[in-house]
Write a protein that holds these residues in place. Structure first.
Motif, PDB file in Angstrom:
ATOM      1  N   ALA A 269       0.805  -1.219   0.000  1.00  0.00           N
ATOM      2  CA  ALA A 269       0.000   0.000   0.000  1.00  0.00           C
ATOM      3  C   ALA A 269       0.845   1.280   0.000  1.00  0.00           C
ATOM      4  CB  ALA A 269      -0.950  -0.006   1.192  1.00  0.00           C
ATOM      5  N   ASP A 270       1.818   1.373   0.885  1.00  0.00           N
ATOM      6  CA  ASP A 270       2.608   2.602   0.993  1.00  0.00           C
ATOM      7  C   ASP A 270       3.475   2.846  -0.239  1.00  0.00           C
ATOM      8  OD1 ASP A 270       1.530   3.084   3.465  1.00  0.00           O
ATOM      9  OD2 ASP A 270       3.222   2.261   4.585  1.00  0.00           O
ATOM     10  N   ALA A 271       3.848   1.773  -0.930  1.00  0.00           N
ATOM     11  CA  ALA A 271       4.721   1.896  -2.101  1.00  0.00           C
ATOM     12  C   ALA A 271       3.936   2.103  -3.392  1.00  0.00           C
ATOM     13  CB  ALA A 271       5.596   0.643  -2.237  1.00  0.00           C
ATOM     14  N   ALA A 272       2.608   2.044  -3.313  1.00  0.00           N
ATOM     15  CA  ALA A 272       1.789   2.153  -4.529  1.00  0.00           C
ATOM     16  C   ALA A 272       0.621   3.107  -4.306  1.00  0.00           C
ATOM     17  CB  ALA A 272       1.294   0.774  -4.936  1.00  0.00           C
ATOM     18  N   PRO A 273       0.893   4.406  -4.082  1.00  0.00           N
ATOM     19  CA  PRO A 273      -0.188   5.355  -3.778  1.00  0.00           C
ATOM     20  C   PRO A 273      -1.202   5.517  -4.902  1.00  0.00           C
ATOM     21  CG  PRO A 273       1.899   6.499  -4.153  1.00  0.00           C
ATOM     22  CD  PRO A 273       2.222   5.049  -4.059  1.00  0.00           C
ATOM     23  N   GLU A 274      -0.764   5.473  -6.167  1.00  0.00           N
ATOM     24  CA  GLU A 274      -1.713   5.613  -7.267  1.00  0.00           C
ATOM     25  C   GLU A 274      -2.665   4.420  -7.333  1.00  0.00           C
ATOM     26  OE1 GLU A 274       0.172   6.392 -10.979  1.00  0.00           O
ATOM     27  OE2 GLU A 274       1.212   8.175 -10.263  1.00  0.00           O
ATOM     28  N   THR A 275      -2.139   3.240  -7.035  1.00  0.00           N
ATOM     29  CA  THR A 275      -2.984   2.047  -6.990  1.00  0.00           C
ATOM     30  C   THR A 275      -4.043   2.179  -5.907  1.00  0.00           C
ATOM     31  OG1 THR A 275      -1.270   0.577  -7.841  1.00  0.00           O
ATOM     32  CG2 THR A 275      -3.007  -0.438  -6.506  1.00  0.00           C
ATOM     33  N   MET A 276      -3.630   2.645  -4.748  1.00  0.00           N
ATOM     34  CA  MET A 276      -4.583   2.786  -3.650  1.00  0.00           C
ATOM     35  C   MET A 276      -5.655   3.816  -3.984  1.00  0.00           C
ATOM     36  SD  MET A 276      -3.393   0.447  -1.845  1.00  0.00           S
ATOM     37  CE  MET A 276      -4.495   0.587  -0.441  1.00  0.00           C
ATOM     38  N   GLN A 277      -5.270   4.856  -4.689  1.00  0.00           N
ATOM     39  CA  GLN A 277      -6.245   5.867  -5.097  1.00  0.00           C
ATOM     40  C   GLN A 277      -7.274   5.260  -6.053  1.00  0.00           C
ATOM     41  OE1 GLN A 277      -4.512   9.277  -7.094  1.00  0.00           O
ATOM     42  NE2 GLN A 277      -5.900  10.669  -6.034  1.00  0.00           N
ATOM     43  N   ALA A 278      -6.806   4.472  -7.014  1.00  0.00           N
ATOM     44  CA  ALA A 278      -7.719   3.817  -7.962  1.00  0.00           C
ATOM     45  C   ALA A 278      -8.640   2.842  -7.231  1.00  0.00           C
ATOM     46  CB  ALA A 278      -6.914   3.095  -9.037  1.00  0.00           C
ATOM     47  N   ALA A 343       1.969 -15.148   8.125  1.00  0.00           N
ATOM     48  CA  ALA A 343       1.384 -15.527   9.419  1.00  0.00           C
ATOM     49  C   ALA A 343      -0.031 -14.976   9.554  1.00  0.00           C
ATOM     50  CB  ALA A 343       2.265 -15.030  10.561  1.00  0.00           C
ATOM     51  N   ASN A 344      -0.242 -13.736   9.141  1.00  0.00           N
ATOM     52  CA  ASN A 344      -1.577 -13.143   9.214  1.00  0.00           C
ATOM     53  C   ASN A 344      -2.550 -13.862   8.287  1.00  0.00           C
ATOM     54  OD1 ASN A 344      -0.934 -11.226  11.141  1.00  0.00           O
ATOM     55  ND2 ASN A 344      -0.372  -9.672   9.646  1.00  0.00           N
ATOM     56  N   ALA A 345      -2.089 -14.187   7.077  1.00  0.00           N
ATOM     57  CA  ALA A 345      -2.950 -14.914   6.143  1.00  0.00           C
ATOM     58  C   ALA A 345      -3.210 -16.336   6.638  1.00  0.00           C
ATOM     59  CB  ALA A 345      -2.306 -14.947   4.756  1.00  0.00           C
ATOM     60  N   PHE A 346      -2.226 -16.936   7.274  1.00  0.00           N
ATOM     61  CA  PHE A 346      -2.387 -18.279   7.833  1.00  0.00           C
ATOM     62  C   PHE A 346      -3.493 -18.299   8.886  1.00  0.00           C
ATOM     63  CE2 PHE A 346      -1.322 -21.413  11.128  1.00  0.00           C
ATOM     64  CZ  PHE A 346      -1.247 -22.572  10.385  1.00  0.00           C
ATOM     65  N   SER A 347      -3.499 -17.286   9.727  1.00  0.00           N
ATOM     66  CA  SER A 347      -4.461 -17.231  10.823  1.00  0.00           C
ATOM     67  C   SER A 347      -5.787 -16.594  10.427  1.00  0.00           C
ATOM     68  CB  SER A 347      -3.870 -16.451  12.006  1.00  0.00           C
ATOM     69  OG  SER A 347      -2.672 -17.063  12.457  1.00  0.00           O
ATOM     70  N   GLY A 348      -5.797 -15.879   9.283  1.00  0.00           N
ATOM     71  CA  GLY A 348      -7.026 -15.218   8.856  1.00  0.00           C
ATOM     72  C   GLY A 348      -7.282 -13.900   9.544  1.00  0.00           C
ATOM     73  N   HIS A 349      -6.211 -13.230   9.994  1.00  0.00           N
ATOM     74  CA  HIS A 349      -6.360 -11.923  10.628  1.00  0.00           C
ATOM     75  C   HIS A 349      -6.660 -10.853   9.586  1.00  0.00           C
ATOM     76  CE1 HIS A 349      -3.624 -13.381  14.150  1.00  0.00           C
ATOM     77  NE2 HIS A 349      -4.875 -13.770  14.288  1.00  0.00           N
ATOM     78  N   ARG A 350      -7.492  -9.910   9.929  1.00  0.00           N
ATOM     79  CA  ARG A 350      -7.806  -8.803   9.019  1.00  0.00           C
ATOM     80  C   ARG A 350      -6.576  -7.903   8.896  1.00  0.00           C
ATOM     81  NH1 ARG A 350      -9.922  -3.545   8.626  1.00  0.00           N
ATOM     82  NH2 ARG A 350     -11.730  -3.327   7.240  1.00  0.00           N
ATOM     83  N   PRO A 351      -6.182  -7.537   7.654  1.00  0.00           N
ATOM     84  CA  PRO A 351      -5.012  -6.664   7.510  1.00  0.00           C
ATOM     85  C   PRO A 351      -5.303  -5.262   8.009  1.00  0.00           C
ATOM     86  CG  PRO A 351      -6.090  -6.952   5.401  1.00  0.00           C
ATOM     87  CD  PRO A 351      -6.769  -7.893   6.363  1.00  0.00           C
ATOM     88  N   SER A 352      -4.238  -4.569   8.408  1.00  0.00           N
ATOM     89  CA  SER A 352      -4.414  -3.198   8.873  1.00  0.00           C
ATOM     90  C   SER A 352      -4.726  -2.299   7.690  1.00  0.00           C
ATOM     91  CB  SER A 352      -3.138  -2.719   9.575  1.00  0.00           C
ATOM     92  OG  SER A 352      -2.024  -2.838   8.699  1.00  0.00           O
ATOM     93  N   ALA A 353      -5.264  -1.129   7.969  1.00  0.00           N
ATOM     94  CA  ALA A 353      -5.683  -0.208   6.916  1.00  0.00           C
ATOM     95  C   ALA A 353      -4.508   0.157   6.037  1.00  0.00           C
ATOM     96  CB  ALA A 353      -6.285   1.049   7.537  1.00  0.00           C
ATOM     97  N   GLY A 354      -4.798   0.308   4.745  1.00  0.00           N
ATOM     98  CA  GLY A 354      -3.767   0.685   3.792  1.00  0.00           C
ATOM     99  C   GLY A 354      -4.362   1.008   2.452  1.00  0.00           C
TER     100      GLY A 354
END
Length: 354
Positions: A269-278, A343-354
């Motif tokens: 997310a932080d490395a792709a600001p234009e993608t996040m905007q789209a 690890a987060n995907a393994f456990s199914g944790h919701r990713p932080s905002a981005g």
């Protein structure tokens, strides 16, 4: 506007309802007389109906396609191709069926006609992922691209809701990575944003009303665009992770893409600001990664890789496998951060905002 390069891939696309009726005339148009119908074991009855529809130009059926396109299955199919003097391929099904047809075409340059029944999108790409000895290798070659793709909305009306959701999210993953790909360009980005919006809006309707023809049409249209995006630009971290998980641990393809996508997007997310905007525009949200996670989970998708069969040891193994042969990625690849992602995907944790 910055400089860019756009590569268009030649393919004939027929889109609509009832378009599979045009299959015999497409076979005739290509001058084919000994066609092999390709399917999975579960689609054997469907393949026989397709063979009957084709008539005397159908020379045989190979209903042995498998997930991740194992090379030993392709070898068996090639024996049929040789023995029956096959001069063309018809694949009706999802990514496994399309993958086998592509693998045969790579070895023979036989023309392919593909009629997708899911939202995989791979029918629009010159890309093939083959698995051998537990390792999935991606290849790109003009021979892999199907000559004709028949999108028949009617073929998707009976696609189970669970498969519709994960197949649709798999398609969205193609478009998301196209937005931040190294070869990203305005044409592909325009298609990617439109495709993501179409599928994200259609899936909740399909979940509630699986036979809604308009929603099915929008989802299939979006999947087509996602496939074009995937075939036009490179792939990055998300696809590298999913190829590793599928090839090494034999995880189900679309379900794995669904579970991994929000985490890979948050990583970049932080490395792709234009993608996040789209994505904020396409999804009408300030938190694209979290929204994709919530949408998938609300629609019934399994969001923990552990529940898809991933062993816990993979949390430590996967980062090393990725770093051993990495894809280009907008964010730098760091082993600690990759381990946290897995690890987060393994456990199914919701990713932080981005």
């Amino acid at each position: 506007m910055r400089d860019f390069v756009y590569n268009a891939h030649p393919a004939r696309v027929i889109f609509g309802s009832g378009t599979l009726t045009r299959l015999p005339e497409e076979i005739e148009r290509l001058g084919l007389s000994r066609v092999l119908v390709v399917a999975t074991p579960e689609q054997d009855a469907d393949a026989r109906r397709i063979k009957d529809r084709i008539g005397e130009r159908a020379a045989g059926i190979f209903a042995g396609a498998r997930m991740h396109t194992p090379t030993d299955v392709t070898a068996k199919a090639m024996e049929v191709v040789t023995a029956e003097r096959i001069d063309g391929l018809v694949a009706v099904g999802g990514g496994s069926t399309t993958g086998l047809a592509k693998a045969i075409a790579l070895r023979t340059d036989l023309p392919q006609i593909v009629a997708p029944t899911t939202y995989a999108g791979s029918e629009m790409t010159p890309i093939l992922g083959e698995t051998e000895n537990g390792r999935k290798v991606t290849k790109s070659d003009p021979r892999i691209l199907p000559e004709v793709v028949i999108y028949d909305v009617d073929l998707t009306l009976t696609l189970p809701v669970a498969m519709s959701v994960t197949s649709g999210m798999n398609a969205i993953a193609h478009a998301v990575e196209a937005l931040y790909a190294r070869e990203a360009n305005p044409i592909v980005s325009m298609m990617a944003e439109r495709a993501i919006a179409a599928i994200a809006a259609a899936l909740p309707i399909i979940h509630d009303r699986p036979d809604d023809r308009d929603a099915r049409s929008e989802a299939l249209f979006g999947a087509w665009l996602c496939g074009v995006c995937l075939g036009s630009v490179g792939m990055a971290l998300h696809h590298k992770i999913c190829h590793t998980l599928g090839g090494t641990y034999n995880l189900p393809h679309a379900e794995t893409h669904t579970a991994v996508l929000p985490h890979a997007l948050a990583y970049n997310a932080d490395a792709a600001p234009e993608t996040m905007q789209a994505l904020r525009r396409a999804l009408s949200t300030e938190d694209p990664a979290g929204t994709l996670f919530d949408l998938s989970r609300t629609l019934g998708a399994t969001m923990a890789l552990e529940r898809l069969g991933l062993p816990e040891r993979a949390v430590d193994e996967v980062p090393d496998l990725i770093l051993a042969n990495p894809y280009w990625n907008p964010a730098a690849l760091d082993r600690y951060a990759l381990r946290r992602l897995v690890a987060n995907a393994f456990s199914g944790h919701r990713p932080s905002a981005g």
